[in-house]
Design a protein around this motif. Sequence first.
Motif: not given
Length: 332
Positions: A64, A32, A7, A46, A39-41, A43-44, A36-37, A30
């Motif tokens: 974060t 980010a 990130c 990743k 956190i979403e990753a 949660k998924a 924000g991106e 991955h």
Amino acid sequence: MFSVLICDDSLVARKQVAKCLPQDWEVAIHFAKHGGEAIEALKAGKGQVLLLDLNMPEMDGYQTLEAIGQLGLKTSVIVVSGDVQPEAHERVKKLGALEFIRKPVNAEELLAVLSKHGLIDGPEEAPETEFSPLDPDIRDCYQEITNIAMGRAGDHLARTLNVFVHLPIPNVNLIEVSELHMLLSDIDNHERVSAVCQGFVGPGVQGEALCILSDSSLEDVAKILNITGEVDDQKQLELLMDAASILIGTCLSGIAEQLDISFAQGQPVVLGQHRNITEIIATNKLKWKRTLAIEISYGLEGYQTVCELLLLFTESSMETLNYKLAHLLEDF
């Protein structure tokens, strides 16, 4: 498969960190661009390991880390930042980070940290890169002269627009051109951008400067300049060319003055307007093998505006530039 999430709002930094991961580590990587991106990753699912920058737009590294704790997300966080203040180290440790690594990332140090916390059973020595990285002293010198040059460009932009300009630490890397294509294409494909390229040449030195602005950034610049009514393509093009002229010209002159050389600049060329960055890359392929890439991200306080400025020096320019920098180091 084990996964790593990197990130960082810097295009170059994300790729540089990824390159420093052990080459024999079977891992899904991955990316980010802000917290924000990230956190979403997470949660998924990743990001069993999160390599986290601190200074980012929208959601910074501190926020974060706080969100990870509040949401109970499972990840091992290693902070990677140019902010070397002791307080920064203490704050991230209190927020749950395992370690703090200073930018630019060193492959051996990263491997040691991963091994220390049982995240990888790596070899004793870090894998060799395809070519020798920049000497740390030379890299620091590049960053320092760029810091000074970008400060002048930021001051010029601030006075012109009457806003406060955020100046991050510039990222300096020696990369393959294929990596440059990946770096540029890492910009969100859903974001339309406009880009200007301007060549420059000096004694033993040549290169290209790329100035990239999102369409939303151009709209903000129009607001700052109190431009009313419809901002058509021609007006946006004028704004883009003005911003590129200020940033490229002032930054190059600042570097040239410190290295005691002079640059002749070519005519600016619009690479694309309101286009996907991958389309711009496809029609404007660079022909160099390797390039010294200096990335600078300018942000305007109170706006979402971010301007990416990339100074790309040919591999053949390195001998002259390193010679100049070596003499600067002797004077310190």
